[in-house]
Enzyme design. Structure first.
Site, mmCIF file in Angstrom:
data_model
loop_
_atom_site.group_PDB
_atom_site.id
_atom_site.type_symbol
_atom_site.label_atom_id
_atom_site.label_comp_id
_atom_site.label_asym_id
_atom_site.label_seq_id
_atom_site.Cartn_x
_atom_site.Cartn_y
_atom_site.Cartn_z
ATOM 1 C CG HIS A 1 -2.152 -0.840 0.959
ATOM 2 N ND1 HIS A 1 -2.834 -1.497 1.935
ATOM 3 C CD2 HIS A 1 -2.809 -1.099 -0.189
ATOM 4 C CE1 HIS A 1 -3.861 -2.132 1.410
ATOM 5 N NE2 HIS A 1 -3.863 -1.906 0.118
ATOM 6 N NE ARG B 1 -8.819 -10.378 -15.239
ATOM 7 C CZ ARG B 1 -8.036 -9.937 -16.226
ATOM 8 N NH1 ARG B 1 -7.429 -8.782 -16.117
ATOM 9 N NH2 ARG B 1 -7.851 -10.652 -17.320
ATOM 10 N NE ARG C 1 -14.177 -11.369 -14.751
ATOM 11 C CZ ARG C 1 -13.036 -11.921 -15.120
ATOM 12 N NH1 ARG C 1 -12.901 -12.393 -16.354
ATOM 13 N NH2 ARG C 1 -12.005 -11.978 -14.299
ATOM 14 C CD GLU D 1 -14.276 -15.964 -19.736
ATOM 15 O OE1 GLU D 1 -13.106 -15.780 -19.394
ATOM 16 O OE2 GLU D 1 -15.216 -16.048 -18.941
ATOM 17 C CG ASN E 1 -6.456 -13.859 -21.038
ATOM 18 O OD1 ASN E 1 -5.918 -13.480 -22.072
ATOM 19 N ND2 ASN E 1 -6.607 -13.088 -19.989
ATOM 20 C CG ASP E 2 -10.502 -18.484 -19.060
ATOM 21 O OD1 ASP E 2 -9.624 -19.310 -18.743
ATOM 22 O OD2 ASP E 2 -11.020 -17.691 -18.261
ATOM 23 N NE ARG F 1 -5.620 -18.059 -18.052
ATOM 24 C CZ ARG F 1 -6.597 -17.177 -17.818
ATOM 25 N NH1 ARG F 1 -7.829 -17.377 -18.271
ATOM 26 N NH2 ARG F 1 -6.376 -16.070 -17.184
ATOM 27 C CB CYS G 1 -11.744 -7.879 -21.876
ATOM 28 S SG CYS G 1 -12.678 -9.347 -21.436
HETATM 29 C C1 PEP Z 1 -10.108 -14.001 -20.278
HETATM 30 O O1 PEP Z 1 -10.314 -15.163 -19.983
HETATM 31 O O2 PEP Z 1 -9.654 -13.614 -21.362
HETATM 32 C C2 PEP Z 1 -10.375 -12.952 -19.282
HETATM 33 C C3 PEP Z 1 -10.300 -11.678 -19.590
HETATM 34 O O3 PEP Z 1 -10.658 -13.360 -18.013
HETATM 35 P P1 PEP Z 1 -9.549 -13.823 -16.956
HETATM 36 O O4 PEP Z 1 -8.201 -13.608 -17.563
HETATM 37 O O5 PEP Z 1 -9.792 -12.980 -15.760
HETATM 38 O O6 PEP Z 1 -9.899 -15.245 -16.773
HETATM 39 MG MG MG Z 2 -11.508 -15.667 -18.206
#
Ligand code: PEP
Ligand code: MG
Length: 831
Positions: free
Chosen positions: A298, A405, A441, A540, A563-564, A574, A611
């Site tokens: 912090h 998030r 989200r 996703e 990402n997912d 991943r 995203c």
């Molecule tokens: C994703 O899966 O692309 C995403 C943005 O969510 P997270 O990375 O938080 O799983």
């Molecule tokens: Mg995700």
């Protein structure tokens, strides 16, 4: 063969641990990978850590990886990202918040032979002042009081007084400071905190002071062992409130005088608690060297918010001889400069002026619209994980928050945040967004993001398991609490709701039903909430792509979580490094899927964002734009660069590129296509007003080159001012560039310049150019691109011919404004 060039970012060089980490990264590929240190000309097989260590690579050494083999393209892409980001984390000493990119140290500084202490930057910036040691509070004196029957009452009284004091403090605070003090408040209101002190008094028969100190040590010891950086860095918060508790209980023992700052100071400490930081007068605090602080502490967040540069990686003991002396803290080059002489101080005065200019420019650019060259607007938004990140993201030019998030609020604690805490955090983001959209989200927890207090069972396959929307029915009161907080906060701004990991229509129908019930509840309670909360889903899970039309009947927007999605589309974990070469969204199947999602959604009048990490990778922006993505959400610091790239793209050309990419047969083919796709940057004139400086107090050759190169960077003509300067010096040190008549023409043909440029500095006083050609009053600096052929010679000789003409020289020297210099040169010369 492909190559990656980089500067070794490791403060301690390539020692055992980072060598092992780099070897692991390289071993994942079939290609042969060689590591070369160009300073020592030492070579190694990058798949052997011993060989890597034996290259003797030190901080800032220029290195090359040579990759050759069947998967070289993917290997290069992944390793490039690794070297620029996570590589530095493999060093034992914690690194800065954003991966700190190593640069060559500027030659204009090194030529002055300064004494430099190499460090690690935790917060960037430059500051100067007297180095002072922060005396931390020694708690031993509190131990003098024996246990007494009143201890329990005193404890309760002190806890209540501290809570009251923090509550009172909260009223006068906002932004980061408010969030941090709220966190302290919730710590002391945590039953476990007071409960444990009480137990230590009754069961271990400790005095109140000893129990407070033991409780602090026990919590801190546990936190220090945690694998999570975040948890380790909470130590200073626990110390902070424990010390405050002691000083409230025994005010007579509190430190007599607060640590006061009365003149510019660089503070040196092991660590500093947030309230110790808040007690300092930041007008005089010019920087901090903190031996033990971590990157998410912090104190560091507060320091960044107050633009105080911070270094670590230096010990209090090693700096003992410098205490009380003048120092410069340089968070840009990651060095501390003890007792700078006047030349070094002048270097930093120039650096400060450049930093101020750059800051003003960034503020101006942040407001530039995100539009393609052919004027198609695109939304560029930020991903954030806490309310603290929002102001920085907007300052970087985010047009909204594309992904908050919210699960981060639930992590690293013992109980879920209550409705009020969430409401305040969400409202804070909406208020700092000033009407821009913020996509909340809902909690994406479970699976790999374990929350101990939910007691979810361990799973064989967490990514395919019980997570996100799937757990909401079981934890419906938790979900409803979150919806209440978002709906209530939504009354203060432009809120949107997004549900993670949805794969079937039933799930979204259930969410909508719950949402309506919660809205009815709020209405019945007479609470203020937003009746208008657009609903979207994260895309996703691949199954969603086939029923987008059904979803279009139920939701307002989509955001692709690349990402997912990458791991589910290819069935590639991943987090598993053995299959990481396969984890690459830039492949025909992925692109065709995006095309399908976008075209179905657009047909139904719905928009599609992205995203995941892919959204911020500039190289793939033309592809994703061409596929029709409407909104890109990425980490804040990436925004300015992505916006600048966007302004050079033509939407039609991107569409053609995307169509071609979808027809490619492999990822490699797509990469080749992308490499050939060079968006045309609008050409800039060689000579422009922005590169002509007058009335700048520049007193040496070093300062002139430093300033002119820095100025080119501020004006977007180079991204690598230090490398460009290095190229200029290489020529400068071989042969003088003073040409007589009070003029010098430093010049280079360099790969580090984006737009060939002529810069001009009209000096206030003649300066020594270390040349037999006499002092210099006018500097004309030529920095031409590597592809300019012989143009630099042509410009140089044309200039030289003109300068022998007395009338031209006199006109040039007597010009009083940058405008008149520009007009004169444009009239007399052809560039
Ligand atoms: C994703 O899966 O692309 C995403 C943005 O969510 P997270 O990375 O938080 O799983
Ligand atoms: Mg995700």
């Amino acid at each position: 063969m492909l190559t990656i060039e980089f500067f070794c970012p490791l403060p301690n060089g390539l020692h055992a641990r980072p060598a092992w980490a780099l070897k692991e990264q390289c071993s994942a590929w079939r290609s042969d990978i060689r590591f070369i240190n160009t300073r020592l000309n030492s070579h190694a097989d990058a798949k052997s850590s011993l060989a890597l260590i034996s290259t003797g690579t030190l901080f800032n050494d220029r290195c090359v990886l040579e990759i050759s083999g069947s998967d070289e393209e993917q290997a290069r892409r992944t390793l490039e990202i690794y070297l620029a980001g996570a590589f530095i984390d493999s060093d034992a000493i914690p690194s800065g918040d954003a991966p700190h990119v190593a640069h060559p140290l500027p030659r204009s500084l090194l030529r002055l032979s300064p004494h430099l202490e190499h460090a690690i930057t935790l917060a960037s910036g430059i500051g100067a002042g007297t180095l002072r040691r922060f005396e931390s509070n020694n708690l031993q004196r509190y131990r003098q009081y024996p246990a007494s029957p009143e201890d329990t009452t005193r404890l309760e009284h002190s806890l209540a007084t501290l809570a009251e004091r923090l509550n009172h403090q909260l009223r006068g605070l906002d932004g980061e400071s408010k969030t941090i003090i709220s966190a302290h408040l919730s710590l002391i209101q945590d039953d476990e905190f007071g409960g444990n002190i009480h137990r230590l008094m009754t069961e271990a028969r400790l005095s109140l002071a000893e129990a407070i100190i033991r409780n602090m040590d026990q919590i801190c010891d546990k936190l220090s062992l945690s694998a999570s950086d975040y948890l380790r860095e909470r130590v200073s918060d626990i110390r902070d409130i424990s010390e405050q508790l002691l000083s409230i209980t025994w005010p007579e023992l509190a430190p007599a005088a607060a640590f006061t700052l009365q003149s510019p100071t660089i503070l040196l400490a092991d660590d500093l608690t947030p309230s110790q930081f808040l007690s300092l007068d930041t007008r005089h605090l010019k920087g901090m060297v903190l031996e033990k602080t971590g990157r998410t502490s912090h104190t560091l967040i507060l320091a960044r918010a107050a633009s105080i540069p911070v270094l670590s990686g230096l010990t209090v003991d090693s700096l003992q001889p410098v205490i009380g002396k003048e120092v410069i803290l340089d968070g840009v080059c990651s060095v501390l400069v003890p007792e700078p002489d006047s030349a070094v101080s002048h270097y930093y005065a120039v650096a400060q002026r450049l930093a101020t200019k750059r800051h003003q420019q960034q503020i101006k650019d942040a407001g530039l619209p995100a539009r393609t060259k052919d004027n198609v607007p695109v939304d560029i938004a930020a991903n954030i994980g806490s309310a603290l990140e929002a102001p920085g993201a907007f300052a970087s030019g985010a047009q909204g928050v594309g992904l908050f998030r919210t699960e981060m609020l639930y992590m690293d604690r013992d109980a879920a945040p209550d409705e009020q805490e969430q409401f305040e955090a969400y409202q804070q983001v909406l208020l700092s967004a000033e009407g821009k959209p913020v996509i909340f989200r809902t909690m994406d927890i479970g699976g790999d993001k374990q929350i101990p207090y939910l007691s979810l069972p361990q799973e064989e396959n967490p990514f395919l398991g019980y997570r996100a929307v799937r757990i909401y029915p079981e934890f419906s009161s938790l979900f409803r609490t979150q919806l209440r907080a978002i709906l209530r906060a939504g009354a203060s701004g432009n809120a949107l709701l997004m549900i993670p990991m949805v794969h079937s229509l039933d799930q979204i129908l259930w969410v909508k039903q719950t949402l309506h019930q919660v809205q009815d509840e709020l209405k019945a309670e007479g609470l203020r909430y937003t009746p208008h909360l657009p609903l979207g889903i994260m895309v996703e899970v691949p199954s969603v792509c086939f029923i987008i039309d059904h979803f279009c009947d139920e939701v307002d927007f989509f955001s692709i979580g690349s990402n997912d999605m990458t791991q589910y589309l290819y069935a590639v974990d991943r987090n598993n490094s053995r299959v990481s070469p396969l984890y690459n969204p830039i492949a025909p199947s992925f692109l065709r899927m995006v095309r399908q999602i976008v075209s179905a959604a657009h047909r139904h009048g719905k928009w599609v964002g992205i995203c995941g990490e892919l959204a911020g990778e500039g190289r793939y922006l033309p592809l994703l734009l061409g596929l029709g993505i409407d909104e890109f959400s990425m980490s804040g610091p990436r925004i300015p660069a992505v916006k600048a790239l966007l302004r050079n793209l033509d939407s039609q050309a991107c569409q053609t590129l995307a169509e071609q990419a979808c027809e490619c047969r492999s990822a490699t083919e797509i990469e080749t296509l992308l490499t050939a796709f060079t968006p045309e940057e609008p050409t800039r004139p060689l000579l422009a007003l922005e590169n002509i400086v007058m009335h700048e107090p520049l007193g040496s050759r070093e300062q002139v080159l430093q300033f002119l190169c820095g100025n080119l960077a501020i004006n977007g003509r180079t991204d690598h001012p230090l490398e460009l300067e290095e190229d200029l010096w290489q020529r400068e040190e071989i042969v003088t560039t003073a040409v007589g008549f009070g003029v010098a023409i430093p010049h280079t043909k360099s790969p580090w310049i984006r737009h060939s440029s002529i810069s001009i500095a009209r000096l206030e006083k003649p300066i020594d150019w270390e040349s037999e050609m006499g002092d210099v009053e006018l500097v004309i600096m030529l920095t031409l691109g590597a592809g300019e052929g012989n143009n630099h010679v042509k410009v140089f000789s044309q200039l030289a011919r003109k300068l022998v003409n007395k009338a031209f020289r006199e006109a040039l020297f007597s010009a009083t404004t940058p405008q008149s210099i520009l007009e004169l040169l444009n009239a007399e010369m052809t560039f």
